[in-house]
Design a protein around this motif. Structure first.
Motif, PDB file in Angstrom:
ATOM      1  N   ASN A   1      16.299 -82.182  64.960  1.00 57.45           N
ATOM      2  CA  ASN A   1      15.842 -82.380  63.803  1.00 57.45           C
ATOM      3  C   ASN A   1      15.300 -83.818  63.577  1.00 57.45           C
ATOM      4  N   LYS A   2      14.624 -84.075  62.501  1.00 55.94           N
ATOM      5  CA  LYS A   2      14.232 -85.215  62.065  1.00 55.94           C
ATOM      6  C   LYS A   2      13.238 -85.760  63.074  1.00 55.94           C
ATOM      7  N   LEU A   3      12.268 -84.749  63.482  1.00 53.91           N
ATOM      8  CA  LEU A   3      11.203 -85.162  64.319  1.00 53.91           C
ATOM      9  C   LEU A   3      10.268 -86.060  63.900  1.00 53.91           C
ATOM     10  N   ASP A   4      10.151 -86.246  62.496  1.00 53.72           N
ATOM     11  CA  ASP A   4       9.200 -87.054  62.035  1.00 53.72           C
ATOM     12  C   ASP A   4       9.709 -88.637  62.081  1.00 53.72           C
ATOM     13  N   ALA A   5      10.888 -88.849  62.415  1.00 55.08           N
ATOM     14  CA  ALA A   5      11.274 -90.005  62.459  1.00 55.08           C
ATOM     15  C   ALA A   5      10.901 -90.564  63.908  1.00 55.08           C
TER      16      ALA A   5
ATOM     17  N   ASP B   1       7.642 -75.598  60.167  1.00 57.70           N
ATOM     18  CA  ASP B   1       8.540 -75.815  61.305  1.00 57.70           C
ATOM     19  C   ASP B   1       9.682 -74.848  61.072  1.00 57.70           C
TER      20      ASP B   1
ATOM     21  N   SER C   1      11.056 -80.680  61.954  1.00 56.33           N
ATOM     22  CA  SER C   1      11.385 -81.806  60.806  1.00 56.33           C
ATOM     23  C   SER C   1      11.796 -80.488  59.980  1.00 56.33           C
TER      24      SER C   1
ATOM     25  N   LYS D   1      12.082 -80.691  56.945  1.00 53.04           N
ATOM     26  CA  LYS D   1      11.356 -80.890  55.723  1.00 53.04           C
ATOM     27  C   LYS D   1       9.954 -80.244  55.668  1.00 53.04           C
ATOM     28  N   LYS D   2       9.762 -79.841  56.850  1.00 54.34           N
ATOM     29  CA  LYS D   2       8.323 -79.215  57.070  1.00 54.34           C
ATOM     30  C   LYS D   2       8.337 -77.492  56.905  1.00 54.34           C
TER      31      LYS D   2
ATOM     32  N   GLU E   1      19.979 -84.977  66.198  1.00 55.70           N
ATOM     33  CA  GLU E   1      18.784 -85.769  66.041  1.00 55.70           C
ATOM     34  C   GLU E   1      17.745 -85.987  67.120  1.00 55.70           C
TER      35      GLU E   1
END
Length: 305
Positions: A132-136, A169, A163, A165-166, A102
């Protein structure tokens, strides 16, 4: 083994392991890289239990991704030992390792996975750090000292904050990994997405719905066994057993008036019909097998490597 397209540049193909602690987003990343859901996800640790191979072919390059179980550091049950052996075996086989953490975080469990990569990987094997989870991450500036600290832990070939989810990316990650694939013939057909059978994917989808709909009530020591998988034209007839360790767990799965089991079956059937592009008749049963997760013979009979 498949040939590359006629008239193109020399084909490249490589095995790429996706490795990390439980719940860091490995299966979500695999599904995004492949472009279709082939690995199940849930908030429950231990969701991925097998080597799941996903395939993505772009131009002259074929990426063969191997999603591994989250490396288990807390319990030494036979199931966990089996899962960890799977991770070790994958690391010895692959051309590139994606070490997923993360973004901005690195705990003891992450450190144990990194140590495993250093012990079990091959000399000179490129390891890409996927944050990962750069959006957080609230403050991006805080990532710079964190990345500097990560550089000191291992000589990573690349650092990729993203992320899963993108889409942009994920495509960028493919471009970064591409130069590390060996020049060799493709291992699979151009349009292949996974090497797993429909029967296996059916058991995984049922298990995902089981975990998602029971939440934290049901211990992770439950599994799904396909008893029957028959094709009649466009129709698949599937019978499956949900295996739990205790009678009390059986009640949790069935729910009041059988409602929870019906919902597990309904959601699994709908997703299977989309995946298999046809009608599915699904029957679910719940069986109690005390101590199955601690028994090596039971594990093998249920398909654990």
């Amino acid at each position: 083994m498949s040939d590359s397209p006629a008239g193109s540049a020399a084909p490249h193909c490589g095995l790429v392991a996706i490795v990390g602690r439980p719940n860091v987003g490995k299966s979500t990343l695999l599904n995004a890289l492949v472009g279709q859901k082939i690995s199940i996800t849930s908030a429950k640790a231990q969701t991925t239990r097998h080597r799941i191979t996903g395939i993505r072919t772009v131009g002259d390059a074929q990426f063969v991704f191997v999603d591994t179980p989250g490396f288990q550091t807390r319990h030494q049950a036979a199931l966990n030992r089996t899962l960890n052996r799977t991770v070790r075996g994958v690391l010895a086989d692959v051309d590139v390792v994606l070490f997923v953490v993360e973004a901005g975080r690195f705990g003891l469990d992450d450190a144990k996975v990194l140590a495993l990569i250093q012990e079990s990987g091959r000399p000179g094997q490129p390891v890409v750090l996927v944050a990962n989870k750069l959006d957080a991450v609230q403050r991006r500036a805080e990532l710079l000292p964190w990345l500097k600290g990560m550089q000191e832990r291992h000589a990573f070939a690349e650092y990729v904050p993203l992320s899963a989810k993108k889409g942009a990316d994920v495509e960028r990650l493919l471009e970064i990994v591409r130069p590390y694939l060996p020049a060799q013939a493709w291992l699979h057909d151009e349009d292949a997405l996974t090497d797993r059978s429909e029967r296996f994917l059916a058991s995984e989808i049922i298990r995902e719905k089981l975990f998602r709909l029971t939440g934290d009530e049901l211990p992770y020591t439950s599994t799904v066994v396909i008893d029957k998988f028959e094709e009649e034209g466009e129709l698949r007839r599937i019978a499956a057993s949900i295996v739990v360790e205790r009678e009390a767990h059986k009640g949790m799965v069935i729910g009041g008036g059988g409602e929870r089991l019906k919902r597990i079956g309904s959601e699994a059937r709908q997703e299977l019909e989309t995946l298999l592009d046809g009608k599915v008749f699904l029957e679910l049963f719940v069986k109690v097998r005390s101590g199955w997760a601690a028994d090596e013979e039971h594990l093998r009979s249920y398909g654990y490597e």
